[in-house]
Design a protein around this motif. Sequence first.
Motif, mmCIF file in Angstrom:
data_model
loop_
_atom_site.group_PDB
_atom_site.id
_atom_site.type_symbol
_atom_site.label_atom_id
_atom_site.label_comp_id
_atom_site.label_asym_id
_atom_site.label_seq_id
_atom_site.Cartn_x
_atom_site.Cartn_y
_atom_site.Cartn_z
ATOM 1 N N GLU A 37 29.341 2.805 22.640
ATOM 2 C CA GLU A 37 31.137 2.975 22.778
ATOM 3 C C GLU A 37 32.026 4.246 22.407
ATOM 4 N N LYS A 38 30.715 5.241 22.554
ATOM 5 C CA LYS A 38 31.400 6.887 23.021
ATOM 6 C C LYS A 38 31.440 6.459 24.566
ATOM 7 N N CYS B 291 31.642 3.868 26.613
ATOM 8 C CA CYS B 291 32.588 3.320 27.269
ATOM 9 C C CYS B 291 34.325 4.068 26.852
ATOM 10 N N SER B 292 34.396 4.857 25.262
ATOM 11 C CA SER B 292 36.035 4.974 25.504
ATOM 12 C C SER B 292 36.135 6.351 25.863
#
Length: 233
Positions: free
Chosen positions: A122-123, A125-126
């Motif tokens: 998630e980190k 991709c964000s």
Amino acid sequence: MKILGLIPARGGSKGIPGKNIKPLRGKPLLQYTIEAAKRSNLLYRIVLSSDDEEIMATARKLGLEAPFQRPVELAGDSSSSLEAVKHALRSFLEYGEKYDAVCLLQPTSPLRREGLIDEAIEKFCSGDFDSVMTVREVPAEYNPHWVFEEKDRGLKIATGETEIITRRQDLPKAYHRDGGIYLTKAEVLLEQDSLYGKNIGFVDTTGDPYVNIDTPQDWEEAEKLLQDLNLEL
């Protein structure tokens, strides 16, 4: 984003013979990483990279894909994880399967907290990161601002500064890789020949149970940690 989960497990370990499939508290070492990878909701596919047929057979019994065998020349003591990752990406490209990134999960770091892999993804991709890796905070006494290198039969501060930071409270945080997760863009791996790139993100695992198994002493520590964790559950 299409992310390949890659578990590298070569044969021929000298420090701990057969360590990747050696039982640790009743399970092959490899199984801890397989189970952590399978708990991820964000990995597109999870596969093994190995040169060893026994390891490949064990992985398949544990439900892990082993779609190709790593060449022996990429599985020696001096072989790098980067070469294993690039080999996997190129093997899939030959099959017409392309990935945006690879999440390298080393069996020698068997203790990953619940949700850690997806937290790293998630980190990744964000943010505009070339890579994201798990790290732990360096104790103050090993902070690079308090580390010295030899120079002209004397010492110099490793950071290149001329004045020593005297108070621990003034030291900036510093981190070391914990070996649990390396998540990297495919283009960085293949085009820049790097596991990191220039823009590196991180997930801090300081405070989590930790061991990186390279020696028999590390193995004993892992046994004790897992025993203590079982007692807490």
